[in-house]
Design a protein around this motif. Structure first.
Motif, PDB file in Angstrom:
ATOM      1  N   ARG A   1     -18.626  17.294 -16.898  1.00  0.00           N
ATOM      2  CA  ARG A   1     -17.502  17.284 -17.734  1.00  0.00           C
ATOM      3  C   ARG A   1     -16.259  17.223 -16.897  1.00  0.00           C
TER       4      ARG A   1
ATOM      5  N   LEU B   1     -13.370  18.975 -15.609  1.00  0.00           N
ATOM      6  CA  LEU B   1     -12.805  20.303 -15.413  1.00  0.00           C
ATOM      7  C   LEU B   1     -11.304  20.292 -15.920  1.00  0.00           C
ATOM      8  N   ALA B   2     -10.958  21.530 -16.511  1.00  0.00           N
ATOM      9  CA  ALA B   2      -9.579  21.884 -16.851  1.00  0.00           C
ATOM     10  C   ALA B   2      -8.586  21.935 -15.712  1.00  0.00           C
ATOM     11  N   TYR B   3      -9.181  22.287 -14.226  1.00  0.00           N
ATOM     12  CA  TYR B   3      -8.278  22.326 -13.334  1.00  0.00           C
ATOM     13  C   TYR B   3      -9.511  22.027 -11.831  1.00  0.00           C
TER      14      TYR B   3
ATOM     15  N   ILE C   1     -11.670  22.469  -8.954  1.00  0.00           N
ATOM     16  CA  ILE C   1     -12.440  23.588  -8.110  1.00  0.00           C
ATOM     17  C   ILE C   1     -12.980  22.945  -6.940  1.00  0.00           C
TER      18      ILE C   1
END
Lengths: 163, 76
Positions: free
Chosen positions: A47, A49-51, A53
């Motif tokens: 998926r 990522l929203a930010y 990592i």
């Protein structure tokens, strides 16, 4: 009383699906060794990522749903997850508490607290002096504009006790 | 001398209480996204009309989702 937990894992994107499954199973065994029983493992796959990592912009998500009769010592398991470099994020959640609280709220009726009656009587009393001129404004000193020459001293004209 | 209200407050109700929802799942992103702003901030109660209890659960779920990078902390 059976507790229900969720263990969420975010695995680095370079792992293949099979490797992710293997990692999930690894934790499945850890949990079972600690006294839990896995109900289900849900793989969301890769998926975005929203930010970012660790510089990655994608990750593989896996969720382990489990129950246990007594509590589980998560400390050891969490430490493993923290040390494992291929696991970017993990989260342990207990999912039965909110439902338990809801059940309790339904069953127990609201108890009457003994202090309620007293509250009724001691409301703020209405002075019933709205609208009228209370005639307690300070007097007009008729000294606007001039130097009152009264700095430093107590003028002795502070509001009197009106009660 | 009471001041007349300049605007009316629309009847806001808590969707969760209306439906009797007990648990707000941090994985339910479609639901969560309805309660965050453009800048990814959490919607305040006075705008969303959520009950205090559910707002707390909502906020916790949102924060968990943020931790797992399912929704952002901020956008720009």
């Amino acid at each position: 009383m059976s507790r229900t937990y969720e263990l969420a894992l975010v695995v680095e994107p370079r792992k293949t699906e099979d490797e992710v499954q293997a990692i999930a199973n690894q934790y499945k065994e850890l949990v079972e060794a600690a006294g839990g029983s896995i109900e289900e493992i849900d793989h969301w796959g890769k998926r975005k990522l929203a930010y970012p990592i660790e510089k990655y912009t994608e990750g593989s998500y896996a969720f382990l749903y489990l129950t246990s009769e007594k509590g589980i010592a998560w400390g050891g398991i969490e430490r493993r997850a923290l040390q494992d470099e291929s696991i970017l994020r993990h989260l342990v959640v207990r999912t039965d508490l909110d439902l338990k609280r809801a059940e309790r709220a339904k069953v127990e009726p609201k108890r009457i607290r003994p202090g309620d009656e007293r509250e009724e009587r001691a409301g703020r009393r209405d002075r019933d002096d709205r609208g009228r001129d209370r005639d307690d404004r300070g007097r007009d000193r008729d000294d606007r504009g001039r130097d009152r020459d009264d700095r430093g001293r107590d003028r002795e004209d502070r509001g009197r006790d009106r009660s | 001398m009471a001041r007349r209200r300049v605007f009316f407050r629309r009847r806001k109700y808590c969707k969760f209480t209306a439906e009797g929802i007990e648990y707000i799942d941090y994985k339910d992103l479609n639901l969560l996204r309805q309660y965050i702003l453009e800048r990814a901030k959490i919607l305040p109660r006075r705008i969303s009309g959520t009950s205090s209890r559910h707002q707390r659960m909502l906020a916790q779920a949102i924060k968990r989702a943020r931790h797992l990078a399912l929704i952002p902390f901020t956008t720009d």
